[in-house]
Structures are given as structure tokens and as C-alpha cells.
Design a protein around this motif. Structure first.
Motif, PDB file in Angstrom:
ATOM      1  N   HIS A 132     -18.305  31.966 -16.132  1.00 40.66           N
ATOM      2  CA  HIS A 132     -19.295  33.005 -15.820  1.00 40.66           C
ATOM      3  C   HIS A 132     -18.987  34.299 -16.564  1.00 40.66           C
ATOM      4  O   HIS A 132     -18.596  35.303 -15.974  1.00 40.66           O
ATOM      5  CB  HIS A 132     -19.350  33.237 -14.308  1.00 40.66           C
ATOM      6  CG  HIS A 132     -19.965  32.109 -13.548  1.00 40.66           C
ATOM      7  ND1 HIS A 132     -19.961  32.034 -12.160  1.00 40.66           N
ATOM      8  CD2 HIS A 132     -20.631  31.005 -13.966  1.00 40.66           C
ATOM      9  CE1 HIS A 132     -20.575  30.936 -11.770  1.00 40.66           C
ATOM     10  NE2 HIS A 132     -20.990  30.296 -12.840  1.00 40.66           N
ATOM     11  N   ARG A 133     -19.205  34.240 -17.846  1.00 45.70           N
ATOM     12  CA  ARG A 133     -19.058  35.395 -18.728  1.00 45.70           C
ATOM     13  C   ARG A 133     -20.406  35.670 -19.391  1.00 45.70           C
ATOM     14  O   ARG A 133     -21.254  34.769 -19.461  1.00 45.70           O
ATOM     15  CB  ARG A 133     -17.993  35.117 -19.793  1.00 45.70           C
ATOM     16  CG  ARG A 133     -16.626  34.720 -19.230  1.00 45.70           C
ATOM     17  CD  ARG A 133     -15.979  35.861 -18.451  1.00 45.70           C
ATOM     18  NE  ARG A 133     -14.737  35.460 -17.803  1.00 45.70           N
ATOM     19  CZ  ARG A 133     -13.544  35.516 -18.396  1.00 45.70           C
ATOM     20  NH1 ARG A 133     -13.458  35.927 -19.659  1.00 45.70           N
ATOM     21  NH2 ARG A 133     -12.466  35.149 -17.738  1.00 45.70           N
ATOM     22  N   PRO A 134     -20.648  36.892 -19.875  1.00 46.47           N
ATOM     23  CA  PRO A 134     -21.945  37.188 -20.492  1.00 46.47           C
ATOM     24  C   PRO A 134     -22.308  36.185 -21.586  1.00 46.47           C
ATOM     25  O   PRO A 134     -21.489  35.837 -22.433  1.00 46.47           O
ATOM     26  CB  PRO A 134     -21.746  38.594 -21.050  1.00 46.47           C
ATOM     27  CG  PRO A 134     -20.742  39.215 -20.115  1.00 46.47           C
ATOM     28  CD  PRO A 134     -19.785  38.093 -19.787  1.00 46.47           C
ATOM     29  N   ALA A 135     -23.537  35.712 -21.527  1.00 48.64           N
ATOM     30  CA  ALA A 135     -24.036  34.703 -22.469  1.00 48.64           C
ATOM     31  C   ALA A 135     -24.831  35.386 -23.574  1.00 48.64           C
ATOM     32  O   ALA A 135     -25.400  36.464 -23.380  1.00 48.64           O
ATOM     33  CB  ALA A 135     -24.922  33.702 -21.738  1.00 48.64           C
ATOM     34  N   TRP A 184     -29.517  40.056  -8.471  1.00 47.84           N
ATOM     35  CA  TRP A 184     -28.453  40.216  -9.468  1.00 47.84           C
ATOM     36  C   TRP A 184     -28.831  41.336 -10.427  1.00 47.84           C
ATOM     37  O   TRP A 184     -29.924  41.333 -10.996  1.00 47.84           O
ATOM     38  CB  TRP A 184     -28.274  38.904 -10.216  1.00 47.84           C
ATOM     39  CG  TRP A 184     -27.266  38.944 -11.334  1.00 47.84           C
ATOM     40  CD1 TRP A 184     -27.509  38.880 -12.670  1.00 47.84           C
ATOM     41  CD2 TRP A 184     -25.838  39.012 -11.198  1.00 47.84           C
ATOM     42  NE1 TRP A 184     -26.342  38.908 -13.386  1.00 47.84           N
ATOM     43  CE2 TRP A 184     -25.293  38.995 -12.506  1.00 47.84           C
ATOM     44  CE3 TRP A 184     -24.973  39.094 -10.108  1.00 47.84           C
ATOM     45  CZ2 TRP A 184     -23.921  39.048 -12.748  1.00 47.84           C
ATOM     46  CZ3 TRP A 184     -23.617  39.146 -10.348  1.00 47.84           C
ATOM     47  CH2 TRP A 184     -23.097  39.117 -11.644  1.00 47.84           C
ATOM     48  N   LEU A 189     -25.094  35.667 -17.150  1.00 49.43           N
ATOM     49  CA  LEU A 189     -23.825  34.969 -17.341  1.00 49.43           C
ATOM     50  C   LEU A 189     -24.067  33.508 -17.679  1.00 49.43           C
ATOM     51  O   LEU A 189     -25.067  32.912 -17.275  1.00 49.43           O
ATOM     52  CB  LEU A 189     -22.982  35.073 -16.072  1.00 49.43           C
ATOM     53  CG  LEU A 189     -22.709  36.472 -15.529  1.00 49.43           C
ATOM     54  CD1 LEU A 189     -21.809  36.386 -14.300  1.00 49.43           C
ATOM     55  CD2 LEU A 189     -22.085  37.372 -16.590  1.00 49.43           C
ATOM     56  N   TRP A 190     -23.108  32.916 -18.404  1.00 55.68           N
ATOM     57  CA  TRP A 190     -23.157  31.470 -18.627  1.00 55.68           C
ATOM     58  C   TRP A 190     -23.101  30.738 -17.290  1.00 55.68           C
ATOM     59  O   TRP A 190     -22.290  31.081 -16.415  1.00 55.68           O
ATOM     60  CB  TRP A 190     -21.977  31.015 -19.469  1.00 55.68           C
ATOM     61  CG  TRP A 190     -22.146  31.114 -20.947  1.00 55.68           C
ATOM     62  CD1 TRP A 190     -21.430  31.889 -21.805  1.00 55.68           C
ATOM     63  CD2 TRP A 190     -23.079  30.373 -21.756  1.00 55.68           C
ATOM     64  NE1 TRP A 190     -21.856  31.698 -23.106  1.00 55.68           N
ATOM     65  CE2 TRP A 190     -22.870  30.767 -23.096  1.00 55.68           C
ATOM     66  CE3 TRP A 190     -24.062  29.428 -21.486  1.00 55.68           C
ATOM     67  CZ2 TRP A 190     -23.604  30.242 -24.154  1.00 55.68           C
ATOM     68  CZ3 TRP A 190     -24.803  28.904 -22.527  1.00 55.68           C
ATOM     69  CH2 TRP A 190     -24.576  29.309 -23.842  1.00 55.68           C
ATOM     70  N   SER A 218     -28.198  30.576 -18.522  1.00 54.38           N
ATOM     71  CA  SER A 218     -27.574  31.863 -18.222  1.00 54.38           C
ATOM     72  C   SER A 218     -28.383  32.574 -17.153  1.00 54.38           C
ATOM     73  O   SER A 218     -29.551  32.253 -16.910  1.00 54.38           O
ATOM     74  CB  SER A 218     -27.484  32.729 -19.485  1.00 54.38           C
ATOM     75  OG  SER A 218     -28.775  33.061 -19.961  1.00 54.38           O
ATOM     76  N   ASP A 220     -28.131  34.703 -13.118  1.00 51.57           N
ATOM     77  CA  ASP A 220     -27.440  35.040 -11.872  1.00 51.57           C
ATOM     78  C   ASP A 220     -26.490  33.907 -11.497  1.00 51.57           C
ATOM     79  O   ASP A 220     -26.925  32.764 -11.348  1.00 51.57           O
ATOM     80  CB  ASP A 220     -28.498  35.253 -10.794  1.00 51.57           C
ATOM     81  CG  ASP A 220     -27.924  35.549  -9.417  1.00 51.57           C
ATOM     82  OD1 ASP A 220     -26.694  35.656  -9.270  1.00 51.57           O
ATOM     83  OD2 ASP A 220     -28.746  35.672  -8.475  1.00 51.57           O
ATOM     84  N   PRO A 221     -25.202  34.187 -11.292  1.00 52.24           N
ATOM     85  CA  PRO A 221     -24.263  33.097 -10.961  1.00 52.24           C
ATOM     86  C   PRO A 221     -24.490  32.484  -9.590  1.00 52.24           C
ATOM     87  O   PRO A 221     -23.890  31.451  -9.280  1.00 52.24           O
ATOM     88  CB  PRO A 221     -22.896  33.797 -11.028  1.00 52.24           C
ATOM     89  CG  PRO A 221     -23.194  35.238 -10.736  1.00 52.24           C
ATOM     90  CD  PRO A 221     -24.529  35.495 -11.379  1.00 52.24           C
ATOM     91  N   HIS A 246     -16.892  37.674  -5.219  1.00 49.99           N
ATOM     92  CA  HIS A 246     -18.189  38.292  -5.495  1.00 49.99           C
ATOM     93  C   HIS A 246     -18.599  39.166  -4.314  1.00 49.99           C
ATOM     94  O   HIS A 246     -18.073  39.055  -3.208  1.00 49.99           O
ATOM     95  CB  HIS A 246     -19.253  37.214  -5.720  1.00 49.99           C
ATOM     96  CG  HIS A 246     -19.230  36.628  -7.091  1.00 49.99           C
ATOM     97  ND1 HIS A 246     -19.606  37.327  -8.215  1.00 49.99           N
ATOM     98  CD2 HIS A 246     -18.869  35.397  -7.530  1.00 49.99           C
ATOM     99  CE1 HIS A 246     -19.503  36.557  -9.273  1.00 49.99           C
ATOM    100  NE2 HIS A 246     -19.049  35.378  -8.894  1.00 49.99           N
ATOM    101  N   THR A 250     -24.365  38.547  -3.523  1.00 46.00           N
ATOM    102  CA  THR A 250     -24.303  37.353  -4.362  1.00 46.00           C
ATOM    103  C   THR A 250     -24.063  36.117  -3.512  1.00 46.00           C
ATOM    104  O   THR A 250     -24.688  35.060  -3.725  1.00 46.00           O
ATOM    105  CB  THR A 250     -23.213  37.503  -5.432  1.00 46.00           C
ATOM    106  OG1 THR A 250     -23.546  38.595  -6.284  1.00 46.00           O
ATOM    107  CG2 THR A 250     -23.073  36.242  -6.272  1.00 46.00           C
TER     108      THR A 250
END
Length: 289
Positions: A132-135, A184, A189-190, A218, A220-221, A246, A250
Motif C-alpha cells: 500500500h504505497r502510492p501508485a 479516503w 495506493l497500490w 489503486s 482507498d486501501p 490505520h 479507514t
């Protein structure tokens, strides 16, 4: 929605023909049918590989997503994933892309006792910490994952009416409470897209691999975090949540996603009894919190 029928039957003869045409060094290995899901047929190739063939056109796009993005994502993750080791292309005998992937010596988590999964709940959380990192802007788009949960009310109502689930009113009331959580506001995020327990492989009481990245996208986680209710009991969920840390909003959205997905998984109990059982567990868990 009716159960989707395969548009192509991938027989042993077809699988071997495609291997012989495109990867002849694999063509004489033993082939063992390992199952056909909604979108793909899986043939084990020898001892250590599997060939994954879409059986519907929509599944072909998902295979392409895995071929494009798993080589990027896999090095970040603390468990194995089915990164393609060979790529198949459309031909005169078969119209879509397909893949040869590693075969993992493991069992799907839904075949293991729920209480035993607590042992690797933190490990699964670590997968999401890494994933869960920026995609990037060109990450695959999935209109059913990573998106706001509140607009899913109408599809949820329709499914509840169609299945006539005994807790339908309670499910909808609780879902509305949870889906009202703030949305979110972070970067996209990925996401894995579909991390229910049939896509989590266990070996020697530990998490061995996470498979089926066809819904990778990608956003909202929370949609990924719904696995906390689909996979675990209260103890496992607590360990999973503690590692992720979180905010409350979330987790509320994640619980709403869990109710939504749990109902979806119960839509075809005869054709997919395994998924239906996961769905029943998810509803019970999400209503108990």
C-alpha cells in the motif's frame, strides 16, 4: 447477475498445444488440471509451474495486468506472488494472453481452521504495509475496488433482495452506519484487489504466498483491508489491525467493504460453495464487531 460461463474450454490438448507452440521446452512435462474459476483455467505443468489461461475475455485483461505489474510489485513484498515466468500471447489456437507462473506447495487459507490463521495475521499485514504505497497514474483501473464505498448501497440492496439472506436488514443497517465514515483523502495506493482467504496460501502454519493479482488497482486501501473480517476471527483481526495502525475511518470503511464483499461471495452458493462459505464467515464477523 448470472454465473458466468466459460467462453472457451481449455482442455489438456489445448494447453499442451499452446505450450508446444510458444514454450516447447515445457510441452512434454506432465499436465494436471488444477481447477477452473470464474475467469481462468489452471493447469499444473510438471512439479513447479502452472499455466493460467483465461476462459472469458474479461479475464484476459486481468492476466495482462499481472504480466505488466507483478514484476514491479513482487520485489517489494515479503511473501511469494505468482510473477509470470513465461508469457503466452494470442495465437491461431487461442485468442488471449496467458501466463506460466510458479506453482506454490501450499494450501489455500480457507481450507485451514480460522483460529490457526492468527499465527500469520501480522505477516499478511506486513504484505499490505509493503504494497500500500502510492501508485503511478498508469496503474490499472478497477471500478469495483479502491473506490468510495457509499455508492455501493444500491448493488448491495439488490443482492440482499435476490439472495434473501436471513440477516439482510441487519446487514444493510450496519453497512449504512459504517459506509457513512469519512472517505479516503490520501493518495491512490497500490491494492491487491481481492485478498480473500482463497487467494492466501499457507504452508507449515505460515503465510506462503498471495496469489491472483488480476484485480490489482489503486485507491482507498479499505477494500483490501476487508480481509480482516473475511479471513480472521477477532484475535487474528486484532493482530492484523495492530500492525497496520490505520485511522478509525479507514477501518469503518473496511468493515463496510467486508459486508459488501461477503454478500457478493454468497451470490452463487451452488457453483461456488467455497466462496459462499467465506462470505458467511465474513458476514458473521463483520456483524459481531
Amino acid at each position: 447477475m448470472v454465473h458466468p460461463l466459460p467462453e472457451i474450454e481449455v482442455t489438456e490438448d489445448l494447453a499442451r498445444t499452446l505450450l508446444r507452440e510458444q514454450h516447447p521446452d515445457l510441452a512434454d512435462l506432465p499436465l494436471t488440471w488444477a481447477g477452473t474459476g470464474w475467469d481462468n483455467a489452471l493447469w499444473r505443468v510438471g512439479d513447479g509451474l502452472a499455466a493460467r489461461f483465461p476462459v472469458r475475455e474479461v479475464g484476459a485483461a486481468l492476466v495482462v495486468h499481472e504480466q505488466r505489474w507483478l514484476p514491479v510489485l513482487a520485489p517489494r513484498l515479503p511473501v511469494d506472488v505468482p510473477t509470470p515466468v513465461r508469457v503466452g500471447v494470442p495465437s491461431s489456437t487461442y485468442p488471449w494472453a496467458w501466463s506460466v507462473v510458479p506453482w506454490f506447495d501450499a494450501v489455500a487459507a480457507h481450507h485451514t481452521p480460522v483460529a490457526s490463521r492468527t499465527a500469520w495475521a501480522t505477516r499478511l499485514a506486513e504484505v499490505f504495509v509493503a504494497l500500500h504505497r502510492p501508485a503511478p497514474d498508469d496503474a490499472p483501473v478497477n471500478p469495483y475496488r479502491g473506490v468510495p464505498i457509499a455508492p455501493r448501497e444500491q448493488p448491495l440492496r439488490e443482492r440482499l433482495e435476490r439472495r434473501e439472506l436471513p440477516d439482510a436488514d441487519r446487514i444493510l443497517e450496519r453497512w449504512r452506519e459504517l459506509a457513512a465514515a469519512p472517505g479516503w483523502d490520501g493518495p491512490a495506493l497500490w491494492l491487491h484487489g481481492d485478498p480473500h482467504p482463497a487467494n492466501l496460501l499457507v504452508h507449515d502454519a505460515g503465510l506462503r504466498a498471495v496469489i491472483d493479482f488480476g484485480d490489482v488497482t489503486s485507491g482507498d486501501p479499505a477494500s483490501d483491508l476487508s480481509t480482516a473480517w473475511l479471513t480472521f476471527d477477532a484475535d487474528g483481526r486484532a493482530a492484523f489491525r495492530d500492525r497496520l495502525r490505520h485511522d478509525e475511518a479507514t477501518w469503518r470503511r473496511a468493515q463496510a467493504w467486508a459486508l459488501h464483499m461477503a454478500v457478493v461471495l454468497q451470490m452463487h452458493p451452488v457453483d461456488h460453495p467455497t466462496l459462499a462459505e467465506i462470505g458467511r464467515h465474513g458476514v458473521a464477523q463483520a456483524l459481531s464487531d
